[in-house]
Design an enzyme around this catalytic site. Structure first.
Site, PDB file in Angstrom:
ATOM      1  N   TRP A  52      -3.095  -2.725  -1.575  1.00 39.11           N
ATOM      2  CA  TRP A  52      -2.729  -4.096  -1.978  1.00 39.11           C
ATOM      3  C   TRP A  52      -3.506  -4.989  -1.029  1.00 39.11           C
ATOM      4  O   TRP A  52      -3.224  -5.036   0.165  1.00 39.11           O
ATOM      5  CB  TRP A  52      -1.220  -4.259  -1.807  1.00 39.11           C
ATOM      6  CG  TRP A  52      -0.631  -5.434  -2.492  1.00 39.11           C
ATOM      7  CD1 TRP A  52      -0.228  -5.504  -3.801  1.00 39.11           C
ATOM      8  CD2 TRP A  52      -0.321  -6.708  -1.907  1.00 39.11           C
ATOM      9  NE1 TRP A  52       0.304  -6.748  -4.059  1.00 39.11           N
ATOM     10  CE2 TRP A  52       0.252  -7.504  -2.918  1.00 39.11           C
ATOM     11  CE3 TRP A  52      -0.473  -7.265  -0.640  1.00 39.11           C
ATOM     12  CZ2 TRP A  52       0.675  -8.807  -2.702  1.00 39.11           C
ATOM     13  CZ3 TRP A  52      -0.054  -8.575  -0.431  1.00 39.11           C
ATOM     14  CH2 TRP A  52       0.508  -9.318  -1.456  1.00 39.11           C
ATOM     15  N   ARG A  92       4.994   0.268  -5.754  1.00 36.23           N
ATOM     16  CA  ARG A  92       4.858  -0.555  -4.552  1.00 36.23           C
ATOM     17  C   ARG A  92       3.871  -1.702  -4.757  1.00 36.23           C
ATOM     18  O   ARG A  92       3.854  -2.640  -3.973  1.00 36.23           O
ATOM     19  CB  ARG A  92       4.391   0.314  -3.375  1.00 36.23           C
ATOM     20  CG  ARG A  92       5.414   1.349  -2.976  1.00 36.23           C
ATOM     21  CD  ARG A  92       4.835   2.332  -1.999  1.00 36.23           C
ATOM     22  NE  ARG A  92       4.594   1.786  -0.686  1.00 36.23           N
ATOM     23  CZ  ARG A  92       5.483   1.756   0.296  1.00 36.23           C
ATOM     24  NH1 ARG A  92       6.681   2.238   0.105  1.00 36.23           N
ATOM     25  NH2 ARG A  92       5.173   1.265   1.473  1.00 36.23           N
ATOM     26  N   LYS A 146      14.607 -12.731 -12.613  1.00 36.13           N
ATOM     27  CA  LYS A 146      14.218 -11.568 -13.434  1.00 36.13           C
ATOM     28  C   LYS A 146      13.270 -12.010 -14.533  1.00 36.13           C
ATOM     29  O   LYS A 146      12.256 -11.370 -14.798  1.00 36.13           O
ATOM     30  CB  LYS A 146      15.443 -10.885 -14.071  1.00 36.13           C
ATOM     31  CG  LYS A 146      16.307 -10.067 -13.151  1.00 36.13           C
ATOM     32  CD  LYS A 146      15.706  -8.760 -12.712  1.00 36.13           C
ATOM     33  CE  LYS A 146      14.981  -8.865 -11.412  1.00 36.13           C
ATOM     34  NZ  LYS A 146      15.701  -8.837 -10.163  1.00 36.13           N
ATOM     35  N   GLU A 176       9.728 -13.141 -13.084  1.00 29.14           N
ATOM     36  CA  GLU A 176       8.848 -12.139 -12.461  1.00 29.14           C
ATOM     37  C   GLU A 176       8.280 -11.130 -13.448  1.00 29.14           C
ATOM     38  O   GLU A 176       7.184 -10.638 -13.249  1.00 29.14           O
ATOM     39  CB  GLU A 176       9.511 -11.441 -11.270  1.00 29.14           C
ATOM     40  CG  GLU A 176      10.677 -10.577 -11.593  1.00 29.14           C
ATOM     41  CD  GLU A 176      11.331  -9.995 -10.344  1.00 29.14           C
ATOM     42  OE1 GLU A 176      10.675  -9.837  -9.313  1.00 29.14           O
ATOM     43  OE2 GLU A 176      12.526  -9.689 -10.424  1.00 29.14           O
ATOM     44  N   HIS A 232      22.761 -34.609 -11.915  1.00 26.87           N
ATOM     45  CA  HIS A 232      22.032 -35.279 -10.825  1.00 26.87           C
ATOM     46  C   HIS A 232      20.516 -35.164 -11.008  1.00 26.87           C
ATOM     47  O   HIS A 232      19.766 -35.343 -10.066  1.00 26.87           O
ATOM     48  CB  HIS A 232      22.460 -34.691  -9.476  1.00 26.87           C
ATOM     49  CG  HIS A 232      23.931 -34.838  -9.230  1.00 26.87           C
ATOM     50  ND1 HIS A 232      24.528 -36.062  -9.017  1.00 26.87           N
ATOM     51  CD2 HIS A 232      24.934 -33.923  -9.245  1.00 26.87           C
ATOM     52  CE1 HIS A 232      25.833 -35.892  -8.875  1.00 26.87           C
ATOM     53  NE2 HIS A 232      26.108 -34.607  -9.011  1.00 26.87           N
ATOM     54  N   GLU A 287      19.544 -15.192 -10.118  1.00 27.70           N
ATOM     55  CA  GLU A 287      19.019 -13.841 -10.307  1.00 27.70           C
ATOM     56  C   GLU A 287      18.484 -13.661 -11.733  1.00 27.70           C
ATOM     57  O   GLU A 287      17.430 -13.065 -11.938  1.00 27.70           O
ATOM     58  CB  GLU A 287      20.115 -12.807  -9.979  1.00 27.70           C
ATOM     59  CG  GLU A 287      19.778 -11.362 -10.275  1.00 27.70           C
ATOM     60  CD  GLU A 287      18.533 -10.833  -9.566  1.00 27.70           C
ATOM     61  OE1 GLU A 287      17.953 -11.552  -8.736  1.00 27.70           O
ATOM     62  OE2 GLU A 287      18.116  -9.711  -9.893  1.00 27.70           O
ATOM     63  N   ASN A 329      -1.944   1.260   6.134  1.00 33.48           N
ATOM     64  CA  ASN A 329      -1.068   0.227   5.593  1.00 33.48           C
ATOM     65  C   ASN A 329      -0.710  -0.696   6.753  1.00 33.48           C
ATOM     66  O   ASN A 329      -0.244  -0.221   7.783  1.00 33.48           O
ATOM     67  CB  ASN A 329       0.202   0.902   5.032  1.00 33.48           C
ATOM     68  CG  ASN A 329       1.148  -0.089   4.395  1.00 33.48           C
ATOM     69  OD1 ASN A 329       0.802  -1.246   4.200  1.00 33.48           O
ATOM     70  ND2 ASN A 329       2.339   0.371   4.059  1.00 33.48           N
ATOM     71  N   GLY A 330      -0.956  -1.996   6.596  1.00 34.84           N
ATOM     72  CA  GLY A 330      -0.638  -2.927   7.680  1.00 34.84           C
ATOM     73  C   GLY A 330      -1.830  -3.826   7.960  1.00 34.84           C
ATOM     74  O   GLY A 330      -2.736  -3.945   7.126  1.00 34.84           O
ATOM     75  N   CYS A 373       0.796  -1.234   0.000  1.00 31.40           N
ATOM     76  CA  CYS A 373       0.000   0.000   0.000  1.00 31.40           C
ATOM     77  C   CYS A 373       0.829   1.286   0.000  1.00 31.40           C
ATOM     78  O   CYS A 373       1.865   1.369   0.648  1.00 31.40           O
ATOM     79  CB  CYS A 373      -0.889   0.032   1.225  1.00 31.40           C
ATOM     80  SG  CYS A 373      -1.852  -1.446   1.467  1.00 31.40           S
ATOM     81  N   LYS A 396       6.475  -3.916  -4.554  1.00 29.67           N
ATOM     82  CA  LYS A 396       7.878  -3.502  -4.398  1.00 29.67           C
ATOM     83  C   LYS A 396       8.356  -3.657  -2.960  1.00 29.67           C
ATOM     84  O   LYS A 396       9.478  -4.077  -2.727  1.00 29.67           O
ATOM     85  CB  LYS A 396       8.013  -2.046  -4.868  1.00 29.67           C
ATOM     86  CG  LYS A 396       9.436  -1.511  -4.866  1.00 29.67           C
ATOM     87  CD  LYS A 396      10.278  -2.137  -5.959  1.00 29.67           C
ATOM     88  CE  LYS A 396      11.696  -1.614  -5.985  1.00 29.67           C
ATOM     89  NZ  LYS A 396      12.570  -2.506  -6.772  1.00 29.67           N
TER      90      LYS A 396
HETATM   91  C1  F6R Z   1      12.989  -9.105  -7.385  1.00 31.29           C
HETATM   92  C2  F6R Z   1      12.715  -8.297  -6.233  1.00 31.29           C
HETATM   93  C3  F6R Z   1      12.400  -8.969  -4.945  1.00 31.29           C
HETATM   94  C4  F6R Z   1      13.086  -8.220  -3.793  1.00 31.29           C
HETATM   95  C5  F6R Z   1      12.660  -8.798  -2.441  1.00 31.29           C
HETATM   96  C6  F6R Z   1      13.367  -8.102  -1.295  1.00 31.29           C
HETATM   97  O1  F6R Z   1      13.322  -8.337  -8.490  1.00 31.29           O
HETATM   98  O2  F6R Z   1      12.720  -7.107  -6.309  1.00 31.29           O
HETATM   99  O3  F6R Z   1      12.778 -10.315  -4.959  1.00 31.29           O
HETATM  100  O4  F6R Z   1      14.463  -8.316  -3.971  1.00 31.29           O
HETATM  101  O5  F6R Z   1      11.274  -8.647  -2.284  1.00 31.29           O
HETATM  102  O6  F6R Z   1      13.103  -6.746  -1.284  1.00 31.29           O
HETATM  103  P1  F6R Z   1      13.998  -5.724  -0.485  1.00 31.29           P
HETATM  104  O7  F6R Z   1      15.331  -5.675  -1.162  1.00 31.29           O
HETATM  105  O8  F6R Z   1      13.276  -4.411  -0.572  1.00 31.29           O
HETATM  106  O9  F6R Z   1      14.115  -6.238   0.911  1.00 31.29           O
END
Ligand code: F6R
Length: 613
Positions: free
Chosen positions: A74, A27, A490, A493, A509, A486, A100-101, A2, A608
């Protein structure tokens, strides 16, 4: 998750709140709304869907006035719908709240309020807050007293902003626990409140961050801060170094593309003020690390989630290699549930872009509870992960808006490399020659990143040939094994392509059974100590008909002769190679998603800042 924006001042609040909410879109949200005081009456517009829907509502039925509060939601309690969208009005229509929460005791509170005749119009926990405030107001309390009484009654981690038509000269904002932050912005005769700095950066860079259990009364003239118990708190105002343009998309199609390209600069900023190239010394003053502490550390737990955890996997290898301190990488959501072995000589190092991730914060708290030294590497200035640590390294990359993390992945790689050198130096275990060589390599990084990113067009061509894939396998070894994870993250997602990553040696394996002409294999084969091993993995994948996309070092004819496509990188010192090998993989995922026409900056189901467990 949120987003919240509040405004009080002489201007019309509606466009200020809308623009602020747009800056918080990253976010993640599924409904949006705002409430503005117009001619003494609170008007609310809200609906499920994106901010464009809210704009449509406001075009049909405009609101002009101030103060105002807005929200992107959210969903947690109740589906995304008009009734559940924030802001929530009380029964009289005089009080309105955004939140938010999670109000953990909302069922109990709702039952009590219902028993007194309160009618609930949504399925949300938030609605209890507004009814409680009204309830206390009608018993004769002022807005701040009613709000404080309410905040004392609710349980859980919550950020709340509210206002009342009865006391229109103020907005109340509160932060109770770790449900994300709230920043108060100072203007000239006007004030702002928001979940995150980008929302208000175009208006002010003078800000203060509320601590947990603090309540702010915001008027046009300034802010008064009190604890939840009503004790006055001296406001700590700071200036944000970020440039407002940093939160703009500029000429790029998406924030993610812009942020990928920003890395040559953000890596320069990462080094700025930290590296003395002449003496080959590292300075990380905010870490509060001295020789005595460095010498007594006998274990480091790196803890983080998602992309940040993959950065931590690289960090483990770097710290063990350079500083020779046993280091483990632990996923934030697991750490506190497995009773980790911690004492006062253990460091818990959290990595977090947002500094708000609930699981990472909980892992830090577990470390604190057991007596560890707590450090963090954080991007969001003033965030909780920065403040609750004994010492921190600021990523210095500027705001990251695209949901998929890019520049906040490469910065902590360099931060951990610097940390490893500093630890080894303070422990007296690094000879001068090695230290000078390791530090000198840092100077190369921004330029190598720039050169790699200038090859975007080649990556885009490869992306075209992969645009219809349904699955993809990423392989790496050693220091580039986390980059396989990673790269796969990417891709999944933002492109919604099923992607899996493996340490390449694990192929035989089991996973090798997956390889055929429909399973492209992205192989990380830079010239690092694991190069020969990767060459043989590529041969094995080719022998099974796999289509190989290799990340390889300029001039590597052998890899080029085997691979179907090569994503070229310039020669890079191997301990820093993950900073460079990840760049073509970020670009590859970006272009596959963009070619597929997907919402790159706000992929489905993702937020985010993940402020709930
Ligand atoms: C992937 C991504 C997430 C964040 C994860 C941790 O691209 O952005 O996997 O890395 O949610 O977020 P932070 O770094 O804000 O703790």
């Amino acid at each position: 998750m949120c987003g919240i924006v509040g405004y009080i001042g002489p201007r019309d609040a509606t466009p200020i709140i809308l623009n602020g909410l747009k800056r918080l879109e990253y976010r993640g949200y599924d409904s949006a709304g705002l409430a503005v005081l117009q001619n003494g009456k609170i008007e609310v517009r809200r609906d499920a869907g994106k901010l464009s829907r809210l704009e449509e509502l406001l075009r049909e039925s405009p609101i002009v006035g101030a103060p105002g509060i807005g929200h992107t939601r959210w969903a947690t309690h109740g589906a995304p719908s008009v009734q559940n969208a924030h802001p929530h009005l009380g029964q009289s229509g005089d009080v309105v709240v955004v939140h938010n929460g999670i109000v953990e005791n909302f069922l109990e509170l709702r039952d009590e309020l219902r028993a007194e005749g309160t009618i609930f119009r949504s399925e949300t926990d938030t609605e209890t807050i507004v009814h409680l405030v009204e309830h206390h107001q009608s018993a004769g309390l002022s807005l701040i007293e009613a709000a404080r009484r309410t905040f004392q009654q609710i349980k859980g981690a919550n950020v709340i902003v509210l206002m009342s038509a009865r006391e229109p000269e103020k907005i109340i904002a509160a932060r109770l626990g770790n449900a994300g932050g709230i920043v108060v912005g100072f203007g000239d005769g006007e004030m702002f409140a928001a979940s995150d700095i980008p929302a208000i950066l175009e208006h002010t860079r003078k800000v203060l961050f509320l601590e947990s259990r603090q309540v702010a009364t915001i008027t046009c003239q300034g802010v008064t801060i009190e604890t939840l118990e009503g004790k006055p708190v001296q406001p700590q105002v700071s200036n944000v170094p970020w440039d407002p343009v940093a939160a703009e998309k500029g000429a790029y199609r998406h924030f993610m593309q812009k942020e990928i390209h920003e890395q040559a600069r953000s890596l320069t900023d990462t080094l700025a003020g930290r590296v003395e190239f002449d003496t080959a010394r590292i300075r990380l003053p905010e870490l509060n690390l001295d020789a005595a502490l460095a010498r007594r550390i006998n274990k480091i737990y790196i803890t983080a989630c998602g992309t940040a955890a993959y950065a931590g996997m690289v960090g483990k290898l770097l710290i063990e290699k350079i500083a020779r301190i046993p280091t483990e990488m632990d996923i934030g959501s697991e750490f506190r549930y497995r009773d980790p072995i911690i004492d006062e000589n253990t460091v818990v190092l959290a990595i977090s872009q947002s500094g708000e991730t609930a699981d990472t914060l909980a892992a830090m708290e577990e470390g604190r509870r057991k007596g560890a030294v707590i450090w963090s590497i954080v991007n969001a200035i003033g965030s909780q992960a920065m403040r609750i640590a004994d010492g921190y390294i600021s990523m210095q990359t500027g705001p990251e808006i695209g949901v998929a993390s890019t520049k906040a992945f490469t910065a902590p790689l360099v931060d951990q490399y610097m940390l490893a050198i500093l630890l080894a130096d303070l422990r007296g275990t690094l000879d001068d020659k090695t230290r000078h060589a390791l530090v000198a390599d840092l100077r190369l990084i921004p330029n190598l990143a720039g050169r790699t990113l200038s090859r975007e067009a080649d990556v885009e061509l490869v992306a075209h040939s992969l645009k219809d894939i349904r699955d993809c396998l990423y392989l790496g070894r050693g220091i580039n094994m986390p980059i396989a994870y990673e790269g796969a993250l990417k891709l999944k997602e933002i492109s919604y392509v099923h992607a899996e990553a493996y340490p390449a040696g694990e192929m035989k394996h089991g996973p090798i059974a997956l390889i055929d002409e429909n399973m492209p294999v992205v192989a990380l084969a830079p010239k690092d100590p694991w190069y020969e091993k990767m060459v043989s993995q590529i041969q094995q994948a080719k022998a099974r008909g796999g289509k190989v996309i290799a990340v390889a070092t300029d001039g590597d004819e052998l890899t080029a002769s085997m691979a179907d496509h090569v994503l070229w990188i310039p020669e890079t010192p191997w301990m820093l190679s993950p900073v460079i090998t990840v760049l073509p993989l970020q670009l590859l995922a970006y272009h596959i998603a963009a070619i597929r026409g997907l919402d790159v900056d706000q992929p489905r189901n993702l937020a985010k800042s993940v402020t709930v467990e």
